[in-house]
Enzyme design. Structure first.
Site, short mmCIF file in Angstrom:
data_model
loop_
_atom_site.label_atom_id
_atom_site.label_comp_id
_atom_site.label_asym_id
_atom_site.label_seq_id
_atom_site.Cartn_x
_atom_site.Cartn_y
_atom_site.Cartn_z
N THR A 127 1.61 -4.62 3.97
CA THR A 127 1.43 -5.04 5.37
C THR A 127 0.83 -6.45 5.49
O THR A 127 1.02 -7.11 6.50
CB THR A 127 0.52 -4.06 6.12
N ASP A 128 0.14 -6.91 4.43
CA ASP A 128 -0.59 -8.18 4.57
C ASP A 128 0.32 -9.36 4.90
O ASP A 128 -0.03 -10.22 5.70
CB ASP A 128 -1.39 -8.48 3.30
N THR A 133 0.83 -1.21 0.00
CA THR A 133 0.00 0.00 0.00
C THR A 133 0.86 1.26 0.00
O THR A 133 0.51 2.26 -0.61
CB THR A 133 -0.93 -0.02 1.24
N TYR A 143 -2.95 -29.27 29.89
CA TYR A 143 -4.20 -30.02 29.90
C TYR A 143 -3.96 -31.45 29.41
O TYR A 143 -3.03 -31.70 28.64
CB TYR A 143 -5.24 -29.35 28.99
N ASP A 187 1.57 -6.05 -4.53
CA ASP A 187 0.72 -6.18 -3.34
C ASP A 187 1.29 -7.38 -2.60
O ASP A 187 1.57 -8.43 -3.22
CB ASP A 187 -0.72 -6.46 -3.79
N SER A 188 1.45 -7.28 -1.29
CA SER A 188 2.17 -8.37 -0.61
C SER A 188 1.36 -9.67 -0.54
O SER A 188 1.90 -10.71 -0.18
CB SER A 188 2.64 -7.94 0.78
N LYS A 217 0.18 -8.96 12.13
CA LYS A 217 -0.78 -7.93 11.72
C LYS A 217 -2.07 -8.22 12.47
O LYS A 217 -2.61 -9.33 12.39
CB LYS A 217 -1.01 -7.97 10.20
#
Ligand code: ASP
Length: 328
Positions: free
Chosen positions: A84-85, A11, A273, A52-53, A155
């Site tokens: 950022t993705d 972006t 657990y 675009d990542s 993210k």
């Protein structure tokens, strides 16, 4: 002082098109719009990708890593602009591939394109550049007035500007006025810088949900070299009704099955657990307090070095780049 800015898209490099935002600007164009001239600092730029990542592939980490490695001697700091993705995957991958960096390597991006009013790009770039000039060796992410360790970021917001958090690890630094205040210095590794790009991308990340079919799990397991299974809370595998545990135990002798958690914080503790203990006994490898991104990339890295499950386990449990706490 010489700083290199490597452009990969995202972006931060995007402009509006008829079909939505698209990465197309060069780093020099980004710097010009952001009004960053680097007074007193020699800034050089290199555009190696403009994507675009979402489109970034593991092979691209190798390309970015090689560029970083080959630039280490020439520069005092490196900034990488990235979408950022998948930024948290790239920052993890670079941390495993390019080790013992003697200078700061800082990834950044933005949530709003540099071409939009009120974009966070100039602010994030300034933070990244200021930190890159500080001289602390390591691979970091700078975003929204803070600096985090590259192997610890996730993210956490798809729209908000404060989109990244450091998971199970303190922030490294924060912006105060025009200063950067360092609050945590991770241990600096000694040794010569090394570039180790061996990875095996043939892994899968599966999310455990109630009713997940053992047959589906097995058919996926057949096609991959390793699996990250994202369980619930502290971790465990269901054996009541659909017996996923049985299916998992058929795989663990041949291929690594690593358990991470759907919870953002706290990590996995398979001793807590009974359902977790059974998973451990079935041969599952706990991801400790690693992020999901670091876990997946580290499994690719481990499988790039060995296919022996016990050796993969050793690599997964050992700290390589600050990604896992020793308590786990
Ligand atoms: N889709 C964009 C990317 O990851 C999002 C961003 O950069 O903020 O390239």
């Amino acid at each position: 002082m010489r700083i290199l800015i490597i452009g990969t898209g995202g972006t931060i490099a995007s402009a509006k098109t008829e079909r939505g935002y698209k990465a197309k600007l060069s780093v020099n164009e980004i710097l010009r719009i952001a009004g960053i001239r680097g007074d007193g600092v020699k800034i050089e730029t290199k555009d190696i990708l403009n994507l675009d990542s979402t489109l970034i592939q593991p092979e691209d980490w190798v390309t970015i890593g090689r560029t970083v490695f080959e630039s280490l001697e020439e520069y005092d700091g490196i900034v990488i602009t990235h979408g950022t993705d998948t930024l948290a995957y790239t920052s993890s991958a670079l941390s495993f591939m390019v080790r013992n960096v003697p200078i700061p390597v800082v990834l950044t991006g933005s949530m709003l394109p540099i071409t939009e009013p009120n974009s966070d790009a100039p602010r994030n770039l300034k933070t990244a550049l200021t930190f890159a000039m500080k001289g602390f060796p390591g691979i970091y992410v700078a975003f929204m007035d803070k600096v985090m360790l590259g192997t610890r970021v996730s993210k956490v917001h798809s729209l908000g500007l404060n989109a990244f958090q450091s998971i199970n690890y303190p922030d490294i630094a924060y912006v105060k006025g025009s200063e950067i205040v360092v609050r945590h210095r991770p241990p600096v590794p000694s040794g010569r810088p090394l570039f180790d790009p061996r990875i095996d991308p043939n892994v899968v990340h599966l999310r455990l949900t109630p009713g997940l079919s053992p047959e589906v799990f097995l058919s996926v397991a057949e096609k991959v070299d390793g699996i990250v299974l994202e369980g619930y809370g502290a971790g465990g595998i269901p054996y009541r009704g659909r017996n996923l545990l049985e299916a998992v135990s058929k795989v663990t002798g041949k291929k690594p099955v690593v358990m991470t958690t759907q919870a953002l914080y706290g990590g996995v503790d398979l001793t807590r657990y009974e359902v977790g203990r059974r998973a451990l006994e079935a041969g599952v490898i706990p991801a400790g307090d690693m992020t999901k991104e670091a876990t997946l990339v580290k499994l690719m890295y481990a499988l790039g070095h060995t296919k022996k499950v016990e050796e993969v386990r050793e690599i997964m449990e050992k700290n390589i780049a600050g990604e896992i706490s020793s308590a786990f």
